[in-house]
Design a protein around this motif. Sequence first.
Motif, short mmCIF file in Angstrom:
data_model
loop_
_atom_site.label_atom_id
_atom_site.label_comp_id
_atom_site.label_asym_id
_atom_site.label_seq_id
_atom_site.Cartn_x
_atom_site.Cartn_y
_atom_site.Cartn_z
N SER A 176 0.76 -1.21 0.12
CA SER A 176 -0.06 -0.03 -0.02
C SER A 176 0.90 1.17 0.07
CB SER A 176 -0.88 0.02 1.25
OG SER A 176 -1.76 1.21 1.01
N TRP A 177 0.50 2.22 -0.86
CA TRP A 177 0.98 3.38 -0.87
C TRP A 177 0.69 4.34 0.46
CZ3 TRP A 177 -2.39 7.29 -0.57
CH2 TRP A 177 -3.67 7.06 -1.39
N ARG A 178 -0.18 3.78 1.20
CA ARG A 178 -0.85 4.54 2.14
C ARG A 178 -0.03 4.09 3.37
NH1 ARG A 178 -4.35 2.64 -0.85
NH2 ARG A 178 -4.88 0.81 0.48
N TYR A 179 1.08 3.54 3.19
CA TYR A 179 1.76 2.99 4.48
C TYR A 179 2.04 4.24 5.64
CZ TYR A 179 6.13 1.29 6.91
OH TYR A 179 7.03 0.82 7.86
N GLY A 180 2.33 5.29 5.33
CA GLY A 180 2.86 6.52 6.02
C GLY A 180 1.49 6.90 6.68
N ILE A 181 0.49 7.17 6.07
CA ILE A 181 -0.72 7.78 6.70
C ILE A 181 -1.23 6.52 7.60
CG2 ILE A 181 -2.41 6.92 5.18
CD1 ILE A 181 -2.52 9.96 7.08
#
Length: 633
Positions: A29-34
């Motif tokens: 997931s590119w949402r790893y940071g959030i």
Amino acid sequence: MSDQLKHECGIAMIRLLKPLEYYQEKYGSWRYGIQKLYLLMEKQHNRGQEGAGAVGLKLDMPPGNTYIHRERSCSDQPIKDVFDGVYSELAAAEAKNPEKFNDPAWAKANLPFAGELYLGHLRYGTFGRNSIDFVHPVMRENNWKSRNLVLAGNFNLTNVDELFNLLVGLGQCPKNYTDTVTILEKVGHYLDEENQMLFRQYKNDGLSNQEISPQIERNIDIKQVLSNASRDWDGGYAIAGLFGHGDSFAMRDPWGIRPAFYYHDDEIVVVASERPVIQTALNVKADTIKEIDPGNALIIRKNGDVAEVPVRVAQKRRSCSFERIYFSRGSDKDIYKERKKLGQLLTPAILESVGHDMKNTVFSFIPNTAETSFYGMMEGVRHHLTEQKKQQIHDLNGNWTEEKLQEIISVEPRVEKIAIKDAKMRTFISNDEGRDDLVGHVYDVTYGIVKNKEDNLVVIDDSIVRGTTLKQSILRILDRLHPKKIVIVSSAPQIRYPDCYGIDMTRMGEFIAFNAAIAMLKEQGLESIIDETYKKCKAQENLPKEEVVNYVKEIYKPFTAEAISDKIAVLLTPEVMDAEVKIVYQTIENLHIACPDNTGDWYFTGNYPTPGGNKVVNTSFINYCEGNDKRSY
């Protein structure tokens, strides 16, 4: 703590050091940071429940595209509200563009919070205004990326009046008289100056305006900006910030009053107010997480360079011990050990309070936050019993029987779960008598385990500040068990002085230790000490903070700590009470033994690490004497 206090805030910052495609491939997931930001904030919810906010920043976005997104809330469940807002937009985008949603490049170009840099904040409002305007992160916006500033912090400054006037002297017109606005504008002012200096330099070199902007972004001296901005700050602070072009930082006050930790590898940089939340969020070991040293800033450049550098001259470390006693997460390995040690060191005083009668003493704790110190207390009691048993066996001099030996070794401390807080009672009844009755039912007790009029009941709390809940609720509830004696134990020393570095304790009249000392002065005909102290405080009311002396210490000088504890017991004992009440406080000496590296003890000793502390206690005492209920800073 049975007396609930508002506390300092929590910060969380994440910088992804790889492109979003990397996290999509490795973690799915590119949402790893959030996702990690949400976890960091949720695991620090103990640090702020009046507001929450999150900012996401995208690196290298072309003109015409929004690159900073912010979501804030001051609802009853602010963290949930913030991330509901974030994810609702993402869910709508996924439903509309399912084939593109998992493409990191498309997401970054089209979706909010699809970026590389995140800043989160949890708020407890020390000034009591639960407005969205006061919820962090706060922003200072500009069309030049390198002049955009986003800040979030855990701080309280004692000299906002001085700093406000400095801003006015710079030609500014601050919109609010708060330390948040003051800090934002101070950093913003020196950021503007740095930008302007570099602009003139590159302009003189013949560069065009478009060529100058990226040069400024690469060469801003963040260390100098922070050093200049914080030069006159008096207080405790841990502040994190983002610049619009992608640089970021986290800085800590020179005394290390407020905590800040970070983790760094080749994928990510994470900053948080507490170490165990980083351990949990990233599944890393404690020894890989570093503490930002007092006076230092962790600076993360847009190009991924990471360095911890000094921005203020470090002072003698005075990290807040009270924070470690109660507010911080007990899952931190050092805090857990310190809390256990605090309980263990109380053992001699506790045993003396019950006449060393182990057979007729029940041990417990209220509230759950005191559980760790309770374990330490019981370790101390068991150690004492072991030594006692060894001596008794030795005294038999070989003349023992099975029955006698069994009698000696079978003695164990009686540990029970006495009180259970099973509901949050809402005191909607306006009549005082009715309200007191409701408060008296906040806890349920376990009946049948205390022998009527025979047993002592020892209950440990992490601290006793005001004593209101003890008097109105806990002591009354415990008395229903009909013990002979109730001993309330505080793992913290007597809280005698106001805080001015983030915890909402500013009024002298709210401290039961202060009220006990005042009552004793009056009873013993020593009211002149109160009058003289007031005159001394009043005489230095308009002095610079550096010249103010803490004369309030003189209120306590005539009495021993034990005498004040005994008076506190009298003041907190309800009128209708069968059991004798004894209160045992931790000593200052034992506090420093348990927390040797975190010596900030101004709540207990009045020894403030900054000059502004003396100014605050001075004002607080004047307010008390004049019947003024306003805050002292």
